[in-house]
Motif scaffolding. Structure first.
Motif, short mmCIF file in Angstrom:
data_model
loop_
_atom_site.label_atom_id
_atom_site.label_comp_id
_atom_site.label_asym_id
_atom_site.label_seq_id
_atom_site.Cartn_x
_atom_site.Cartn_y
_atom_site.Cartn_z
N SER A 1 0.81 -1.22 0.00
CA SER A 1 0.00 0.00 0.00
C SER A 1 0.85 1.27 0.00
N ALA A 2 2.15 1.14 -0.20
CA ALA A 2 3.03 2.32 -0.23
C ALA A 2 2.74 3.17 -1.47
N PRO A 3 2.96 4.47 -1.37
CA PRO A 3 2.72 5.34 -2.52
C PRO A 3 3.48 4.90 -3.78
N THR A 4 4.68 4.38 -3.62
CA THR A 4 5.46 3.96 -4.79
C THR A 4 4.87 2.74 -5.48
N CYS A 5 3.90 2.07 -4.83
CA CYS A 5 3.24 0.89 -5.42
C CYS A 5 1.93 1.22 -6.10
N ARG A 6 1.55 2.47 -6.10
CA ARG A 6 0.33 2.85 -6.81
C ARG A 6 0.51 2.57 -8.30
N VAL A 7 -0.52 2.07 -8.93
CA VAL A 7 -0.44 1.66 -10.33
C VAL A 7 0.11 2.78 -11.21
N ARG A 8 -0.36 3.99 -10.99
CA ARG A 8 0.08 5.13 -11.79
C ARG A 8 1.59 5.33 -11.68
N ARG A 9 2.12 5.16 -10.48
CA ARG A 9 3.56 5.34 -10.30
C ARG A 9 4.37 4.19 -10.87
N VAL A 10 3.88 2.98 -10.70
CA VAL A 10 4.60 1.82 -11.23
C VAL A 10 4.63 1.87 -12.75
N LEU A 11 3.45 1.95 -13.36
CA LEU A 11 3.39 1.97 -14.82
C LEU A 11 4.03 3.24 -15.38
N GLY A 12 3.73 4.37 -14.76
CA GLY A 12 4.29 5.63 -15.23
C GLY A 12 5.80 5.69 -15.08
N GLY A 13 6.31 5.24 -13.94
CA GLY A 13 7.76 5.25 -13.73
C GLY A 13 8.49 4.39 -14.74
N HIS A 14 7.99 3.17 -14.95
CA HIS A 14 8.63 2.29 -15.93
C HIS A 14 8.47 2.84 -17.35
N ALA A 15 7.34 3.45 -17.66
CA ALA A 15 7.16 4.06 -18.99
C ALA A 15 8.15 5.19 -19.21
N VAL A 16 8.32 6.02 -18.19
CA VAL A 16 9.31 7.10 -18.28
C VAL A 16 10.71 6.49 -18.46
N GLY A 17 11.00 5.43 -17.70
CA GLY A 17 12.30 4.77 -17.82
C GLY A 17 12.55 4.21 -19.21
N VAL A 18 11.54 3.57 -19.78
CA VAL A 18 11.68 3.03 -21.14
C VAL A 18 11.91 4.16 -22.13
#
Length: 163
Positions: A51-68
């Motif tokens: 339930s941590a903020p870094t596990c929110r779907v938006r952050r997970v998908l968004g972070g990896h998308a930015v990384g790609v």
């Protein structure tokens, strides 16, 4: 170690295994790189801090998308065509270009995650995977994003089953 700690560790370990197993089967069945190093830290966060903020779907998908995206830009701008190997030549221009690509990718990812509020530390590993030429094509970038999406869906489903 208490019995309660063992139970927590067992549950978290099982959760990581469950999250990554489906993608492992996809790798085995397809021969495509649906498992890669940055999925491990993402699965770990899902298992240990669901339930941590870094596990929110938006952050997970968004972070990896930015990384790609950052990795693709850095690699194809700075080091396109250079391949990372176990025997990189010290002082060679290609080695410098590849190292620079990794640095630029990480910097772009950091800025991108700040701008989009998609902070997810494992995405910095994703950007290096792409930026260092390990998975540098658009197709492989797409595979990365599909794999992260599958992991996010699995996390949601496992969370519902366990609650």
């Amino acid at each position: 170690m208490t019995r309660q700690n063992r139970a927590v560790w067992a549950r978290q370990t099982g959760r990581i295994g469950a999250l990554l197993s489906a993608l492992g089967v996809v790798v085995w069945a397809s021969g495509l790189p649906f498992l890669f190093p940055s999925l491990g830290p993402t699965a770990y966060l899902y298992a240990t801090q669901p339930s941590a903020p870094t596990c929110r779907v938006r952050r997970v998908l968004g972070g990896h998308a930015v990384g790609v995206a950052a990795g693709l830009v850095a690699y194809h701008t700075v080091a396109g065509g250079v391949v990372i190997t176990a025997s990189m030549t010290a002082g060679a221009p290609g080695t410098l270009r590849l190292a620079a690509s990794g640095v630029v990718a990480a910097m772009l990812t950091t800025v991108g995650m700040f701008v989009t509020d998609t902070h997810h530390a494992p995405a910095c590993a994703t950007t290096l995977i792409v930026g260092l030429g390990i998975l540098p094509s658009l197709r492989e970038g797409g595979i990365i994003l599909v794999a992260v999406s599958v992991l996010a869906v699995e996390h949601a489903l496992v969370g519902r089953l366990l609650e």
